[in-house]
Design an enzyme around this catalytic site. Structure first.
Site, PDB file in Angstrom:
ATOM      1  CB  SER A  38      -3.425   0.842   7.408  1.00 39.86           C
ATOM      2  OG  SER A  38      -3.792  -0.395   7.859  1.00 39.86           O
ATOM      3  CE  LYS A  41      -0.328  -2.117   8.643  1.00 40.49           C
ATOM      4  NZ  LYS A  41      -1.846  -1.893   8.663  1.00 40.49           N
ATOM      5  CB  SER A  98      -2.037  -2.811   4.497  1.00 43.00           C
ATOM      6  OG  SER A  98      -2.246  -1.776   5.596  1.00 43.00           O
TER       7      SER A  98
END
Length: 389
Positions: A38, A41, A98
């Site tokens: 993640s 992101k 997230s």
């Protein structure tokens, strides 16, 4: 073998950098290509921040949720097909929860598909200097060709701070509320580490526990990146130690003498580093016109700051000299420069003194709340300008 086909190794990798200059303070396997999870992101948000800045999207704009977005696995908000979410809420959902479904919503809102958005992500990575990164999706879910490095993620963190200083505070958002539900930020260092204010956690089984974190203390900002943590708790402990190590290194005499500087003398935060770098490039040609040699062969002096452009460095040196006009009237202002990862760094120095003279001056400046460092500088005579002239 092309980069996109290289196998990632889910092992420990880390880097610590001075957020201001990009100087590497510590590193281990920093160029090993691993799965970013993640941390991906961060780039998804970078492209959304660009769209907001350029007026292609507004904070209150409703972004549509497709069937594909709604079907994403956890971690997610649980958005339903046909629902919408504002760009502002999308940002906070990415930072705190997230949310994988929200990452796809952003991708499909800014490009025709997530695949095309991933191509934009990779292109932006190359533009930012992330030479060993390839993206295949907006969320960081497993894809064998979605790879990055600790060094590249530090580069991305610095780019977010540099290019979107008004958005960076979003990364310290403690909780996000939507539809009666409260989502707490996954980055627990925000609550446990003094000065921590961002950026992003990441985990998939193939990557281990990843984290990009930044903290600021006494005007100094450090970025630490870790890949391959064995658990969330151990990851956080390791990153805290990395940050501690970075702060210790930034305030060491060796680092300061090599071009680091007490951050009280760094340009104010509302000045964008890119603009400063551009100004430095323009001003560097003016240095020769403004300086002249001085004849004092003594090579001791004091450093009172370091900047991305010549003008502020010269002003800092002259201001320091003005605080001790009797003691420093015969010293010379010397603006020396060294090459940093973000361009030239201009060091504000007062040279042409004996060692005792320099130490006395620095001691008195510190008493006046001006940080300084005693240095030897044999290049000073070529760059110095006598204060009294």
């Amino acid at each position: 073998m092309p980069l996109s086909a290289q196998r990632a190794e889910a092992r420990y990798a880390a880097i610590v950098v001075d957020a201001e200059s990009g100087t590497v303070l510590d590193e281990t396997n920093a160029d090993t290509r691993n799965y970013p999870a993640s941390l991906t992101k961060m780039m998804t948000l970078y492209l959304l921040f660009e769209a907001l800045r350029d007026g292609r999207v507004t904070e209150d704009q409703e972004l549509a949720v497709s069937a594909r977005a709604a079907g994403m696995p956890n971690s997610k908000l649980g958005l339903q097909e046909g629902e919408t979410i504002t760009a502002k809420d999308a940002i906070l959902a990415i930072i705190t929860k997230s949310a994988n479904d929200v990452a796809v919503v952003i991708a499909e809102s800014l490009a025709d598909s997530e695949i095309k958005f991933a191509q934009l992500m990779t292109a932006k990575a190359k533009q930012l200097g992330m030479t060993r990164t390839t993206f295949r999706n907006a969320s960081g879910l497993y894809n064998r060709r979605q790879l990055s490095t600790a060094r590249d993620m530090a580069t991305l963190a610095r780019a977010l701070m540099r290019d979107f200083p008004n958005r960076y505070p979003d990364f310290s958002t403690p909780v996000f509320e939507r539809d009666g539900r409260v989502y707490r930020n996954h980055n627990t260092l925000l609550r446990s580490y003094d000065g921590a204010d961002g950026l992003k956690t990441g985990y998939i089984r193939a990557s281990g526990y990843n984290l990009v974190a930044s903290a600021k203390r006494d005007g100094n900002r450090v970025i630490a990146v870790l890949f391959g943590g064995k658990s969330a708790k151990r990851r956080d402990q390791q990153v805290a130690r990395l940050l501690d190590r970075g702060f210790k290194k930034m305030t060491s005499p060796i680092y300061l003498a090599a071009g680091g500087a007490p951050k009280q003398n760094v340009p104010p935060p509302d000045e964008k580093p890119l603009q400063l770098a551009a100004a430095a490039a323009q001003e560097s040609d003016d240095v020769a016109a403004e300086v002249r040699q001085f004849d004092d062969p003594r090579i001791w002096g004091i450093q009172v700051g370091a900047y991305y452009s010549y003008g502020p460095a010269k002003k800092a040196a002259e201001t320091a000299a003005g605080q001790l006009p009797d003691l420093l009237s015969d010293a010379g202002v010397a603006i020396t420069n060294v090459k940093g990862q973000n361009g030239k760094i201009y060091r504000a120095r007062l040279l042409g003194m004996s060692e005792d003279h320099a130490r006395t001056a620095c001691r008195k400046l510190k008493a006046l709340k001006t940080d300084c460092l005693v240095v030897q500088d044999r290049t000073g005579p070529e760059l110095a300008q006598n204060i009294g002239s």
